[in-house]
Design a protein around this motif. Sequence first.
Motif, PDB file in Angstrom:
ATOM      1  N   LEU A   1       0.830  -1.206   0.000  1.00 54.36           N
ATOM      2  CA  LEU A   1       0.000   0.000   0.000  1.00 54.36           C
ATOM      3  C   LEU A   1       0.866   1.258   0.000  1.00 54.36           C
ATOM      4  CD1 LEU A   1      -2.857  -0.939   2.509  1.00 54.36           C
ATOM      5  CD2 LEU A   1      -3.051  -0.639   0.033  1.00 54.36           C
ATOM      6  N   HIS A   2       1.979   1.197   0.710  1.00 54.48           N
ATOM      7  CA  HIS A   2       2.915   2.323   0.703  1.00 54.48           C
ATOM      8  C   HIS A   2       3.471   2.549  -0.696  1.00 54.48           C
ATOM      9  CE1 HIS A   2       6.176   4.997   1.661  1.00 54.48           C
ATOM     10  NE2 HIS A   2       7.087   4.082   1.411  1.00 54.48           N
ATOM     11  N   LEU A   3       3.747   1.473  -1.407  1.00 49.77           N
ATOM     12  CA  LEU A   3       4.222   1.597  -2.792  1.00 49.77           C
ATOM     13  C   LEU A   3       3.176   2.281  -3.661  1.00 49.77           C
ATOM     14  CD1 LEU A   3       6.344   0.859  -4.968  1.00 49.77           C
ATOM     15  CD2 LEU A   3       5.124  -1.306  -5.258  1.00 49.77           C
ATOM     16  N   VAL A   4       1.908   1.911  -3.475  1.00 50.60           N
ATOM     17  CA  VAL A   4       0.832   2.527  -4.259  1.00 50.60           C
ATOM     18  C   VAL A   4       0.733   4.018  -3.956  1.00 50.60           C
ATOM     19  CG1 VAL A   4      -1.668   2.578  -4.609  1.00 50.60           C
ATOM     20  CG2 VAL A   4      -0.479   0.386  -4.473  1.00 50.60           C
ATOM     21  N   THR A   5       0.770   4.377  -2.667  1.00 47.86           N
ATOM     22  CA  THR A   5       0.640   5.795  -2.305  1.00 47.86           C
ATOM     23  C   THR A   5       1.833   6.617  -2.747  1.00 47.86           C
ATOM     24  OG1 THR A   5       1.597   5.371  -0.100  1.00 47.86           O
ATOM     25  CG2 THR A   5      -0.799   5.244  -0.304  1.00 47.86           C
ATOM     26  N   SER A   6       2.966   5.954  -3.014  1.00 49.85           N
ATOM     27  CA  SER A   6       4.160   6.683  -3.470  1.00 49.85           C
ATOM     28  C   SER A   6       4.015   7.172  -4.898  1.00 49.85           C
ATOM     29  CB  SER A   6       5.402   5.786  -3.356  1.00 49.85           C
ATOM     30  OG  SER A   6       5.619   5.383  -2.026  1.00 49.85           O
ATOM     31  N   TYR A   7       3.146   6.500  -5.682  1.00 49.23           N
ATOM     32  CA  TYR A   7       3.020   6.851  -7.096  1.00 49.23           C
ATOM     33  C   TYR A   7       1.615   7.288  -7.495  1.00 49.23           C
ATOM     34  CZ  TYR A   7       7.546   4.574  -7.378  1.00 49.23           C
ATOM     35  OH  TYR A   7       8.870   4.240  -7.180  1.00 49.23           O
ATOM     36  N   VAL A   8       0.652   7.056  -6.610  1.00 47.16           N
ATOM     37  CA  VAL A   8      -0.728   7.429  -6.924  1.00 47.16           C
ATOM     38  C   VAL A   8      -1.253   8.322  -5.809  1.00 47.16           C
ATOM     39  CG1 VAL A   8      -3.058   6.590  -7.389  1.00 47.16           C
ATOM     40  CG2 VAL A   8      -1.081   5.239  -8.126  1.00 47.16           C
ATOM     41  N   TYR A   9      -1.773   9.474  -6.171  1.00 45.51           N
ATOM     42  CA  TYR A   9      -2.330  10.382  -5.173  1.00 45.51           C
ATOM     43  C   TYR A   9      -3.743   9.928  -4.817  1.00 45.51           C
ATOM     44  CZ  TYR A   9      -4.105  14.582  -2.918  1.00 45.51           C
ATOM     45  OH  TYR A   9      -4.660  15.462  -2.020  1.00 45.51           O
ATOM     46  N   LEU A  10      -3.935   9.589  -3.552  1.00 48.33           N
ATOM     47  CA  LEU A  10      -5.216   9.063  -3.088  1.00 48.33           C
ATOM     48  C   LEU A  10      -5.934  10.013  -2.136  1.00 48.33           C
ATOM     49  CD1 LEU A  10      -4.090   5.361  -2.481  1.00 48.33           C
ATOM     50  CD2 LEU A  10      -5.372   6.260  -4.436  1.00 48.33           C
ATOM     51  N   GLY A  11      -5.482  11.257  -2.090  1.00 50.10           N
ATOM     52  CA  GLY A  11      -6.127  12.254  -1.249  1.00 50.10           C
ATOM     53  C   GLY A  11      -5.381  12.469   0.057  1.00 50.10           C
TER      54      GLY A  11
ATOM     55  N   PRO B   1      -6.316  10.690   6.529  1.00 50.21           N
ATOM     56  CA  PRO B   1      -5.365  10.267   7.574  1.00 50.21           C
ATOM     57  C   PRO B   1      -4.931   8.811   7.435  1.00 50.21           C
ATOM     58  CG  PRO B   1      -7.188  11.511   8.528  1.00 50.21           C
ATOM     59  CD  PRO B   1      -7.549  11.259   7.092  1.00 50.21           C
ATOM     60  N   PHE B   2      -5.789   7.990   6.847  1.00 44.64           N
ATOM     61  CA  PHE B   2      -5.423   6.582   6.671  1.00 44.64           C
ATOM     62  C   PHE B   2      -4.217   6.438   5.757  1.00 44.64           C
ATOM     63  CE2 PHE B   2      -5.784   2.674   4.095  1.00 44.64           C
ATOM     64  CZ  PHE B   2      -5.637   1.732   5.105  1.00 44.64           C
ATOM     65  N   TRP B   3      -4.231   7.147   4.626  1.00 43.55           N
ATOM     66  CA  TRP B   3      -3.112   7.030   3.689  1.00 43.55           C
ATOM     67  C   TRP B   3      -1.850   7.670   4.255  1.00 43.55           C
ATOM     68  CZ3 TRP B   3      -4.076   3.283   0.811  1.00 43.55           C
ATOM     69  CH2 TRP B   3      -5.353   3.069   0.268  1.00 43.55           C
TER      70      TRP B   3
ATOM     71  N   THR C   1       4.021   4.591   8.237  1.00 36.71           N
ATOM     72  CA  THR C   1       4.353   3.256   8.715  1.00 36.71           C
ATOM     73  C   THR C   1       5.227   2.516   7.713  1.00 36.71           C
ATOM     74  OG1 THR C   1       2.210   3.190   9.849  1.00 36.71           O
ATOM     75  CG2 THR C   1       3.394   1.117   9.626  1.00 36.71           C
ATOM     76  N   GLY C   2       4.923   2.669   6.423  1.00 39.07           N
ATOM     77  CA  GLY C   2       5.743   2.033   5.397  1.00 39.07           C
ATOM     78  C   GLY C   2       7.180   2.522   5.430  1.00 39.07           C
ATOM     79  N   ARG C   3       7.364   3.830   5.569  1.00 44.71           N
ATOM     80  CA  ARG C   3       8.735   4.371   5.641  1.00 44.71           C
ATOM     81  C   ARG C   3       9.461   3.859   6.874  1.00 44.71           C
ATOM     82  NH1 ARG C   3       6.095   9.141   3.818  1.00 44.71           N
ATOM     83  NH2 ARG C   3       5.998   9.943   5.949  1.00 44.71           N
ATOM     84  N   ASN C   4       8.763   3.767   7.982  1.00 42.28           N
ATOM     85  CA  ASN C   4       9.398   3.262   9.199  1.00 42.28           C
ATOM     86  C   ASN C   4       9.764   1.786   9.074  1.00 42.28           C
ATOM     87  OD1 ASN C   4       9.232   5.740  10.501  1.00 42.28           O
ATOM     88  ND2 ASN C   4       7.247   5.282  11.432  1.00 42.28           N
ATOM     89  N   CYS C   5       8.923   1.006   8.396  1.00 40.46           N
ATOM     90  CA  CYS C   5       9.238  -0.410   8.193  1.00 40.46           C
ATOM     91  C   CYS C   5      10.476  -0.599   7.315  1.00 40.46           C
ATOM     92  CB  CYS C   5       8.051  -1.124   7.543  1.00 40.46           C
ATOM     93  SG  CYS C   5       6.608  -1.352   8.611  1.00 40.46           S
ATOM     94  N   LEU C   6      10.710   0.347   6.420  1.00 41.20           N
ATOM     95  CA  LEU C   6      11.811   0.218   5.462  1.00 41.20           C
ATOM     96  C   LEU C   6      13.128   0.772   5.973  1.00 41.20           C
ATOM     97  CD1 LEU C   6       9.892   1.140   2.179  1.00 41.20           C
ATOM     98  CD2 LEU C   6      10.710  -1.126   2.878  1.00 41.20           C
TER      99      LEU C   6
END
Length: 279
Positions: free
Chosen positions: A212-222, A225-227, A233-238
Amino acid sequence: MHLLGIVHLLLNLVGLLLWLRWREEMLQSTRRSGPSLMHTLRRTSNSAGRRWSWLGLLGLLIVLRALGYWHIGSAVRWAPAIDLGAMVISFRSDLLGRILVFSLLSQAVFIACFYFWLFFLSAVNRRVSDSDPFQNRVRAHLGWLERWPALLKALLPFLLTGALWLALEPLLGRLGYIRPATSLGHTAQQALLIGLASFLVWKYLIAGLLLLHLVTSYVYLGNSPFWTFISVTGRNCLKPLAWLPLRMGRIDLAPLLGAALALFLAEVLDRRLPELFRS
């Protein structure tokens, strides 16, 4: 998966939602205050009954579905089991007492897995502020455990699962649910493997978050607060992979590698732990 197994999974999800509803009511009750003593007592009495009704519904769900499994389980040749990663505990659906134990234990394991997810999110996002609504709820549900060090919270699934196995293994062995261990040392070895298997519940959480983090990195989903929570969280996991040269121009391969690595390590554990447990 057997159709009744799918139904059981969905009912476990319903049970988790009932548990979380009870927890939310409990959390809200600690923040309520009234203008007068009588008003406070009246409102507390009403809200207390509503709060405990959620636990009552959860208990009713556990009993009623056990009765349903007892009536139809053997007819449809369903063999209920609880998968602990390193081993599987099987139950007979034609024995009411055992299917009641299965219904209770499987719901407890399902809720425990959810809290293991919360431990992970709390440890990974330890520096995220309380202004994030999702991280705020994670911390609220963990309560006093939230104040523990991040490393200890990350190890809690292993420690809690291992300790519970040490406590419950003799009872499960005497009741005939599992083959009894030959010694305390044997039980301790089993507890070690069962504890390691508890980390397997993180595999889909980590992989899902990173994808999901990969998707939000390339697609603007608004600006939801969820995104934002997913991205943080994705950045912290990486962070453990930050030293690797995984960015090629605008393309960042870290989320894909992280998800693949989580699933690969989980697959290795999923194969090896049952073999070690049997040996």
